[in-house]
Design an enzyme around this catalytic site. Structure first.
Site, PDB file in Angstrom:
ATOM      1  N   CYS A   2       9.371  -0.109   5.284  1.00  0.00           N
ATOM      2  CA  CYS A   2       8.124   0.020   6.040  1.00  0.00           C
ATOM      3  C   CYS A   2       8.127   1.389   6.692  1.00  0.00           C
ATOM      4  O   CYS A   2       8.893   1.644   7.619  1.00  0.00           O
ATOM      5  CB  CYS A   2       8.010  -1.073   7.104  1.00  0.00           C
ATOM      6  N   GLU A 109       1.931   0.461   1.459  1.00  0.00           N
ATOM      7  CA  GLU A 109       2.977   0.642   0.458  1.00  0.00           C
ATOM      8  C   GLU A 109       2.334   1.300  -0.760  1.00  0.00           C
ATOM      9  O   GLU A 109       1.130   1.133  -0.999  1.00  0.00           O
ATOM     10  CB  GLU A 109       3.598  -0.705   0.090  1.00  0.00           C
TER      11      GLU A 109
END
Length: 241
Positions: A2, A109
């Protein structure tokens, strides 16, 4: 992993959703493109006069352990691998006693194209727009160059735990690592300051993570999110591929 996420909630909304309290002077900067080393809200619990208080604080994203000589250590410590968090010198002390939650509205992402030449960003979020809270750690670092009592002598920092992505499904096509989400009950267990048996605590968090992540929605978004200078609600608007 992340490395970029969204947190644009107002303090009052964040406090209400997390069932926490916050200092009246706490200020949060809305961001649709949060990057490591920036200030972010975290939620933690403390024992004060025998009573547990759940509080929202602001921490720098990138954990700086108490023994560090330079806060630049945090630049590389915005994620902590769940497989090694108990042994790594940077994280092991915080894992024992300074666990927190890192609330997000979703994270970004990037997925590689079949030819590997380009990457398409996706915004990963809960289907109903509710907060996702990741398992995190926090630390306090004392700046030796500052005078005792100086307002900026202490630095609060944090990191987000990651784990292996699910073996199949859409998330598996994005990245091989996944930030560890916590359910409301899981968050309460993770934050509990009196808990010292951290092994079972981590196992419980990991055991429910894939089921929680299976409920998330993945939307393709504009490549503009790749530049940290871009920051606005348009970044999370789904695009047609």
């Amino acid at each position: 992993m992340c490395g970029r996420y969204v947190m644009a909630r107002a303090v009052g909304d964040l406090v209400a959703e997390l069932e926490a309290e916050a200092d009246a002077s706490l200020e949060l900067r809305a961001s649709w493109n949060v990057a490591p080393t920036t200030d972010v809200p975290i939620v933690l619990e403390r024992l004060i006069d025998g009573a547990v208080h759940r509080e929202v604080h602001v921490a720098k994203w990138g954990l700086v352990p108490g023994w560090a000589k330079d806060p630049a250590v945090g630049v590389r410590a915005f994620n902590a691998r769940s497989e090694t968090v108990a042994e790594k010198p940077t994280f092991r002390a915080a894992f024992k006693s300074k666990r927190c939650g890192v609330p997000v509205q979703g994270y970004y992402e990037w997925k590689k194209s079949p030819d590997g030449k380009t990457k398409q960003p996706y915004f990963v979020h809960s289907a109903d727009g509710s907060l996702i809270t990741f398992a995190g750690l926090y630390e306090w670092w004392k700046d030796p160059a500052k005078e005792d009592g100086a307002a900026d002598q202490w630095l609060l920092s944090c990191t987000i735990l990651t784990m292996a992505s699910p073996p199949d499904g859409e998330l598996a096509t994005l990245h091989d690592r996944l930030p560890v989400p916590l359910s409301p009950a899981g968050l309460a267990e993770w934050l509990a300051p009196a808990t010292k048996e951290t092994g079972p605590l981590l196992e419980a968090a990991l055991a429910e993570a894939w089921d929680l992540a299976a409920q998330w929605q993945l939307d393709p978004v504009s490549p503009a999110v790749g530049n940290v200078r871009n920051n606005g609600p348009e970044l999370i608007e789904a695009v047609t591929l």
